[in-house]
Structures are given as structure tokens and as C-alpha cells.
Design a protein around this motif. Structure first.
Motif, PDB file in Angstrom:
ATOM      1  N   ILE A  93       0.471  -1.016   0.430  1.00 13.40           N
ATOM      2  CA  ILE A  93      -0.210   0.324  -0.353  1.00 13.40           C
ATOM      3  C   ILE A  93       1.026   1.196   0.472  1.00 13.40           C
ATOM      4  O   ILE A  93       2.220   1.443   1.067  1.00 13.40           O
ATOM      5  CB  ILE A  93      -0.577  -0.050   1.677  1.00 13.40           C
ATOM      6  CG1 ILE A  93      -2.232  -1.749   1.518  1.00 13.40           C
ATOM      7  CG2 ILE A  93      -2.078   1.298   1.296  1.00 13.40           C
ATOM      8  CD1 ILE A  93      -2.656  -1.600   2.525  1.00 13.40           C
ATOM      9  N   ILE A  94       0.574   2.187  -1.124  1.00 12.00           N
ATOM     10  CA  ILE A  94       1.211   2.991  -1.198  1.00 12.00           C
ATOM     11  C   ILE A  94       0.542   4.301  -1.405  1.00 12.00           C
ATOM     12  O   ILE A  94      -1.018   4.795  -1.836  1.00 12.00           O
ATOM     13  CB  ILE A  94       2.440   3.663  -2.402  1.00 12.00           C
ATOM     14  CG1 ILE A  94       3.202   2.416  -2.310  1.00 12.00           C
ATOM     15  CG2 ILE A  94       3.054   4.552  -2.244  1.00 12.00           C
ATOM     16  CD1 ILE A  94       3.407   1.618  -4.101  1.00 12.00           C
ATOM     17  N   GLY A  95       0.738   5.711  -0.086  1.00 13.84           N
ATOM     18  CA  GLY A  95      -0.283   7.166   0.344  1.00 13.84           C
ATOM     19  C   GLY A  95       0.089   7.529   0.975  1.00 13.84           C
ATOM     20  O   GLY A  95       1.087   7.639   1.694  1.00 13.84           O
ATOM     21  N   HIS A  96      -0.638   8.955   0.792  1.00 14.62           N
ATOM     22  CA  HIS A  96      -0.296   9.919   1.531  1.00 14.62           C
ATOM     23  C   HIS A  96      -1.131   9.915   2.815  1.00 14.62           C
ATOM     24  O   HIS A  96      -2.052   9.183   3.443  1.00 14.62           O
ATOM     25  CB  HIS A  96      -0.627  11.224   0.968  1.00 14.62           C
ATOM     26  CG  HIS A  96      -0.596  12.900   1.043  1.00 14.62           C
ATOM     27  ND1 HIS A  96      -1.039  13.043   2.717  1.00 14.62           N
ATOM     28  CD2 HIS A  96       0.235  13.562   0.558  1.00 14.62           C
ATOM     29  CE1 HIS A  96      -0.096  14.486   2.581  1.00 14.62           C
ATOM     30  NE2 HIS A  96       0.216  13.778   1.659  1.00 14.62           N
ATOM     31  N   THR A  97      -0.442   9.546   3.928  1.00 10.79           N
ATOM     32  CA  THR A  97      -0.749  10.463   5.479  1.00 10.79           C
ATOM     33  C   THR A  97      -1.622  10.814   6.500  1.00 10.79           C
ATOM     34  O   THR A  97      -2.076  10.973   8.021  1.00 10.79           O
ATOM     35  CB  THR A  97       0.134   9.423   6.340  1.00 10.79           C
ATOM     36  OG1 THR A  97       1.170  11.113   6.481  1.00 10.79           O
ATOM     37  CG2 THR A  97       0.879   8.508   6.379  1.00 10.79           C
ATOM     38  N   GLY A  98      -1.571  11.754   5.469  1.00 11.73           N
ATOM     39  CA  GLY A  98      -1.723  13.308   6.168  1.00 11.73           C
ATOM     40  C   GLY A  98      -3.054  13.941   6.252  1.00 11.73           C
ATOM     41  O   GLY A  98      -4.124  14.815   6.904  1.00 11.73           O
ATOM     42  N   TRP A  99      -4.156  12.861   5.539  1.00 13.25           N
ATOM     43  CA  TRP A  99      -5.753  13.090   6.058  1.00 13.25           C
ATOM     44  C   TRP A  99      -6.104  11.590   6.393  1.00 13.25           C
ATOM     45  O   TRP A  99      -7.667  11.676   6.829  1.00 13.25           O
ATOM     46  CB  TRP A  99      -6.080  13.344   4.726  1.00 13.25           C
ATOM     47  CG  TRP A  99      -5.862  14.440   3.895  1.00 13.25           C
ATOM     48  CD1 TRP A  99      -5.337  15.802   3.847  1.00 13.25           C
ATOM     49  CD2 TRP A  99      -5.232  15.316   2.317  1.00 13.25           C
ATOM     50  NE1 TRP A  99      -5.414  16.603   3.411  1.00 13.25           N
ATOM     51  CE2 TRP A  99      -4.516  16.173   2.773  1.00 13.25           C
ATOM     52  CE3 TRP A  99      -4.892  13.209   2.035  1.00 13.25           C
ATOM     53  CZ2 TRP A  99      -3.568  16.307   1.374  1.00 13.25           C
ATOM     54  CZ3 TRP A  99      -3.650  14.247   0.804  1.00 13.25           C
ATOM     55  CH2 TRP A  99      -3.125  15.729   0.921  1.00 13.25           C
ATOM     56  N   GLY A 100      -5.692  11.010   7.138  1.00  9.84           N
ATOM     57  CA  GLY A 100      -6.082  10.060   7.917  1.00  9.84           C
ATOM     58  C   GLY A 100      -6.825   8.584   7.093  1.00  9.84           C
ATOM     59  O   GLY A 100      -6.760   7.524   7.524  1.00  9.84           O
ATOM     60  N   GLU A 101      -7.092   8.637   5.745  1.00 11.95           N
ATOM     61  CA  GLU A 101      -7.114   7.479   5.058  1.00 11.95           C
ATOM     62  C   GLU A 101      -6.215   5.827   5.918  1.00 11.95           C
ATOM     63  O   GLU A 101      -6.379   5.150   5.162  1.00 11.95           O
ATOM     64  CB  GLU A 101      -6.951   7.611   3.602  1.00 11.95           C
ATOM     65  CG  GLU A 101      -7.557   9.001   2.979  1.00 11.95           C
ATOM     66  CD  GLU A 101      -6.799   9.494   1.514  1.00 11.95           C
ATOM     67  OE1 GLU A 101      -7.683   9.872   1.103  1.00 11.95           O
ATOM     68  OE2 GLU A 101      -5.884   9.603   1.504  1.00 11.95           O
ATOM     69  N   MET A 102      -5.057   6.758   5.664  1.00 11.27           N
ATOM     70  CA  MET A 102      -4.450   4.945   6.035  1.00 11.27           C
ATOM     71  C   MET A 102      -4.516   4.578   7.614  1.00 11.27           C
ATOM     72  O   MET A 102      -3.738   3.709   8.045  1.00 11.27           O
ATOM     73  CB  MET A 102      -2.898   5.418   5.652  1.00 11.27           C
ATOM     74  CG  MET A 102      -2.419   6.175   4.722  1.00 11.27           C
ATOM     75  SD  MET A 102      -2.450   5.724   2.644  1.00 11.27           S
ATOM     76  CE  MET A 102      -0.620   4.658   3.673  1.00 11.27           C
ATOM     77  N   LEU A 103      -5.181   5.075   8.282  1.00 10.41           N
ATOM     78  CA  LEU A 103      -5.480   5.130   9.902  1.00 10.41           C
ATOM     79  C   LEU A 103      -5.756   3.759  10.286  1.00 10.41           C
ATOM     80  O   LEU A 103      -4.929   3.078  11.226  1.00 10.41           O
ATOM     81  CB  LEU A 103      -5.815   5.728  10.290  1.00 10.41           C
ATOM     82  CG  LEU A 103      -5.099   7.121  10.812  1.00 10.41           C
ATOM     83  CD1 LEU A 103      -6.973   8.503  11.049  1.00 10.41           C
ATOM     84  CD2 LEU A 103      -4.386   7.091  11.588  1.00 10.41           C
ATOM     85  N   PHE A 104      -6.569   3.069   9.187  1.00 11.12           N
ATOM     86  CA  PHE A 104      -6.972   1.732   9.323  1.00 11.12           C
ATOM     87  C   PHE A 104      -7.097   0.805   8.313  1.00 11.12           C
ATOM     88  O   PHE A 104      -7.195  -0.442   9.363  1.00 11.12           O
ATOM     89  CB  PHE A 104      -8.546   2.129   9.961  1.00 11.12           C
ATOM     90  CG  PHE A 104      -8.790   3.430  10.741  1.00 11.12           C
ATOM     91  CD1 PHE A 104      -8.139   2.409  12.194  1.00 11.12           C
ATOM     92  CD2 PHE A 104      -9.707   4.184  10.372  1.00 11.12           C
ATOM     93  CE1 PHE A 104      -8.290   3.611  12.882  1.00 11.12           C
ATOM     94  CE2 PHE A 104     -10.027   5.169  11.465  1.00 11.12           C
ATOM     95  CZ  PHE A 104      -9.458   5.145  12.601  1.00 11.12           C
ATOM     96  N   LEU A 105      -5.670   0.606   7.804  1.00  9.80           N
ATOM     97  CA  LEU A 105      -5.920  -0.283   6.707  1.00  9.80           C
ATOM     98  C   LEU A 105      -5.487  -1.380   7.038  1.00  9.80           C
ATOM     99  O   LEU A 105      -5.795  -2.787   6.002  1.00  9.80           O
ATOM    100  CB  LEU A 105      -4.941   0.122   5.642  1.00  9.80           C
ATOM    101  CG  LEU A 105      -5.818   1.746   4.332  1.00  9.80           C
ATOM    102  CD1 LEU A 105      -5.053   1.945   3.567  1.00  9.80           C
ATOM    103  CD2 LEU A 105      -7.364   1.177   3.958  1.00  9.80           C
TER     104      LEU A 105
END
Length: 414
Positions: A93-105
Motif C-alpha cells: 500500500i502506497i499513500g499519503h498519510t496526511g488526511w487519515g486515509e491510511m489509519l485503519f488499513l
């Protein structure tokens, strides 16, 4: 390999990498985003998700950002669970952490490695907050800024490795982040961004095209706001235009506010500055063109004799480095993020952010004696090619980070 990209505003920092990876045709790629009307990227399937919850407008300030982030995170996780039910389990998984989208993956795929982009850590000093005396800081600002950092603090424990685009951004993060964070810029397509001595540009109210023979001054920002020095740019315009009666100004950007406090003026910061200095400006030579398509942006930079880049100490704009790649002669704010990429007198010219008179004098000097500064553009391009080129610097670095997290049989080849 199966790859999941995550960015609320697809493609974001993954514009070049997602396109390159999709073009290989050997990977199954899904891009998870909130964005509607997504750009089509060959070889990439887009999945839109909606935040599960958004805070009320009057929500408690110290928890509002966290409430929004967890709402986005749960929405992204729900979409990820649906992908899993359909049989898509990513290898990374590759993504931006700034908005919370990655918090629960990790709740969906506990064993899937995550490579996260960390863009900014909020502090009460050293950045845009408190930098400009015209924007005084209230007593609550340090608390609000630290509360925003709940998102990167939580994200740090969800990712297996982190990337930060510049050293200045990296150094904003506290020591506890350092073991996971690696400096790697998103990359500039210097193979595509080139100077064009024969460029010709049509401006709306002119009957003729402008070219490199004209005295064109350019200014670019996503939005015309204080963080990007729009107020200082406007204060410099009267002296620039008076000193150079044949000069013409092209300003690209919207009238919203991306960063910092919005102007109280009904016309936004542009309206506020027009009220302050508009009576001193020859408006027949100033062209506000709004936001323009990328090819037109490139033409505007290519036709520019002097490009102005102003910013408070904050995330460096792609546009500055893209302008460097196109050999623009740049007059920029003398602040730490700019200093990391540009050297005064070698690859550009640096002026005091708070001195519009010095900005005006430097721009007028460049317009009057272009040959004296002709070495700056080629040197700027060489610097970007050697240090920030996507294909030769950023892409190999990103592939190395990915391959360090996946099994050898899943490794990406260049």
C-alpha cells in the motif's frame, strides 16, 4: 504485483509513478481516492470512497482534525474491506498519510506493508505560523497545531516506512519519526519540461502573440494567498511596472485559500491588495489568468523572462522546480525550503520575503540586463536534473523503498 495507491485527491504526488507503473502492464493497480471525475491513468483502476463521517462546522477545534481524519480513515477502510471481499489483496500500500486515509488499513490487511508519504509536521515556530507580522498568532495556535499532529503521530505506527520530499520537511518532524522517514522528492519530469526559445503565447486581450522577445514577468501559486507571498508580489508590482514600461505580468492561480487564514475582504486577498495598491498599477499590462491547463502553464513559464516565486517557510511548490527545469530566471523568497534547492547567484536570485522594494529592484534588473543573468536558468535546470529528476532519481529511489518491503518474487524492476 498488486499495488494499492491511496490519496484523497488522485493522483497527488503519485502522478508520475502511478502512470509509469500502470504503463508496464504487469501489475494489478488500484487507486483509492475521494476525488470525483478522476483522471484516467492507463493500467490503473480507480475506486472512489466517501468519508464515513465529517465533523460539524462548530466542532471542538482541538479534536476537529482528528474527527475528520478518522472519518476518512474508516471510509477508506470500508472500501478496502470491499476490495478484499472481491479478491483484491495488495502486496503493498502506497499513500499519503496526511488526511487519515491510511489509519485503519492494517485492520483490513495486517501483514501488508505500507509505504507512507509524510508531508508536514505542524510547529508554532519555523514555519508559516508566526512568520509574517501581518498575521499575528493567537494564544490558541500552539494547541491547535499540536492537535493537528495527532494524525502523523498515529500514522507513524501504521506505516512500515515513510518518505518525506525534502530535507527541510524531514527536519520538521520530531526525533521519534526519524528511523522511519527517508528523504525522497516526488520527482520532476525534466525530460518533458524543457526551455523553448521559439515559444509563442496568446494573451486574451492582446491582438498579437507574446514571445521570448517580450519582457514577461510571471507569478504562480495554486491560490493567491499570503503563504505564497501574493501580498508582497502585489506591493512590488507598481515599482516593477514603472521601472520597465514595456513589461507585462502574467499571474496564474485561484482566489481561494489553501493555507493560512483567509482574507476578510469580500474580494479575497486579491481584492484586499487591489484596494491597497491597485491605484498605482497599470492594469493594462497585468494579466490574471486563473488556473490554467498544464500545457499552458508550461508555455507561460517558457515565455517568462523573470519568474517570481514567493513562499513563507512551507512545503516547496512543484512549480518552482518545474520552472527551474525549463531554465527560467527565478527571483525567489530567501527562506529555508527555497535555500535547499536554489543557491543565490548560481541557480536563482533570493530576496527578503518582507521587502517588496528589493523584489521590485531585482526583477527590474533582470529585465534590464537579461544577459547578465542568462547563466542562472541553465544552471537551475542542471541542478534539478542531477538531484530531482523523476526517471533517474526519484523513480529508482521509490522502487528501492518498495522492494525493501516486499518479497523478492514481488519486486518491481526498472
Amino acid at each position: 504485483m498488486k499495488v494499492l495507491f491511496v490519496h484523497q485527491n488522485m493522483p497527488g504526488q503519485y502522478r508520475e509513478f502511478a502512470s509509469w507503473l500502470g504503463a508496464k502492464g504487469t501489475h494489478e493497480i488500484v487507486f483509492l481516492t475521494q476525488r470525483r471525475n478522476n483522471p484516467k491513468i492507463g493500467g490503473v483502476r480507480t475506486v472512489q470512497y466517501a468519508p464515513h463521517h465529517k465533523p460539524a462546522q462548530d466542532a471542538f477545534g482541538l479534536s476537529k482534525v482528528w474527527e475528520e481524519a478518522t472519518g476518512a480513515g474508516f471510509g477508506a477502510a470500508s472500501a478496502a474491506r470491499k476490495l478484499d471481499d472481491e479478491g483484491f489483496r495488495p502486496d503493498i500500500i502506497i499513500g499519503h498519510t496526511g488526511w487519515g486515509e491510511m489509519l485503519f488499513l492494517k485492520q483490513i490487511w495486517p501483514d501488508v506493508p505500507i509505504l507512507g508519504l509524510f508531508e508536514y509536521f505542524y510547529r508554532a515556530t519555523g514555519g508559516p505560523v508566526g512568520f509574517d507580522p501581518e498575521e499575528p498568532v493567537n494564544a490558541h495556535a500552539p494547541f491547535l497545531l499540536e492537535a493537528r499532529n495527532a494524525v502523523p503521530y498515529a500514522a507513524l505506527h501504521q506505516v512500515d516506512r515513510g518518505i518525506v520530499p525534502t530535507q527541510w520537511q524531514h527536519d520538521r518532524f520530531p526525533p521519534g519519526f526519524q528511523d522511519k522517514l527517508h528523504v525522497l522528492h516526488d520527482g520532476i519530469r525534466t525530460d518533458q519540461l524543457l526551455p523553448d526559445p521559439d515559444v509563442r503565447l496568446r494573451l486574451g486581450r492582446l491582438e498579437h502573440h507574446v514571445s521570448r522577445d517580450d519582457e514577461i514577468i510571471t507569478y504562480i501559486a495554486r491560490n493567491m494567498e499570503r503563504t505564497r507571498g501574493f501580498h508582497q508580489f502585489m506591493r512590488a508590482l507598481p515599482k516593477i511596472l514603472n521601472a520597465r514600461p514595456n513589461a507585462r505580468v502574467i499571474a496564474i492561480g485561484g482566489s481561494e485559500t489553501s493555507y493560512g487564514k483567509a482574507s476578510d475582504h469580500p474580494g479575497g486577498l486579491r481584492g484586499e491588495m487591489e484596494a491597497e495598491v491597485g491605484h498605482l498599477i497599470d492594469w493594462s499590462r497585468v494579466h490574471f489568468v486563473g488556473r490554467v491547463p498544464y500545457p499552458e502553464f508550461c508555455k507561460i513559464i517558457q515565455v517568462s523572462r523573470c519568474h517570481i516565486y514567493l513562499t513563507m517557510p512551507f512545503v516547496l511548490s512543484w512549480s518552482m522546480m518545474e520552472a527551474m527545469a525549463m531554465q527560467a530566471t527565478i527571483v525567489a523568497a530567501d527562506v529555508a525550503p527555497v535555500q535547499e534547492v536554489m543557491t543565490h547567484g548560481k541557480t536563482g536570485l533570493l530576496v527578503d520575503f518582507f521587502d517588496p522594494d528589493a523584489l521590485a529592484a531585482q526583477v527590474a534588473e533582470v529585465l534590464e540586463n537579461p544577459q547578465a543573468y542568462a547563466h542562472l536558468g541553465p544552471a537551475a535546470r542542471n541542478h534539478v536534473v542531477e538531484n530531482y529528476d523523476f526517471l533517474t532519481k526519484s523513480l529508482p529511489g521509490l522502487v528501492d523503498h518498495i522492494n525493501a518491503l516486499v518479497p523478492p518474487d514481488k519486486a518491481i524492476t526498472l
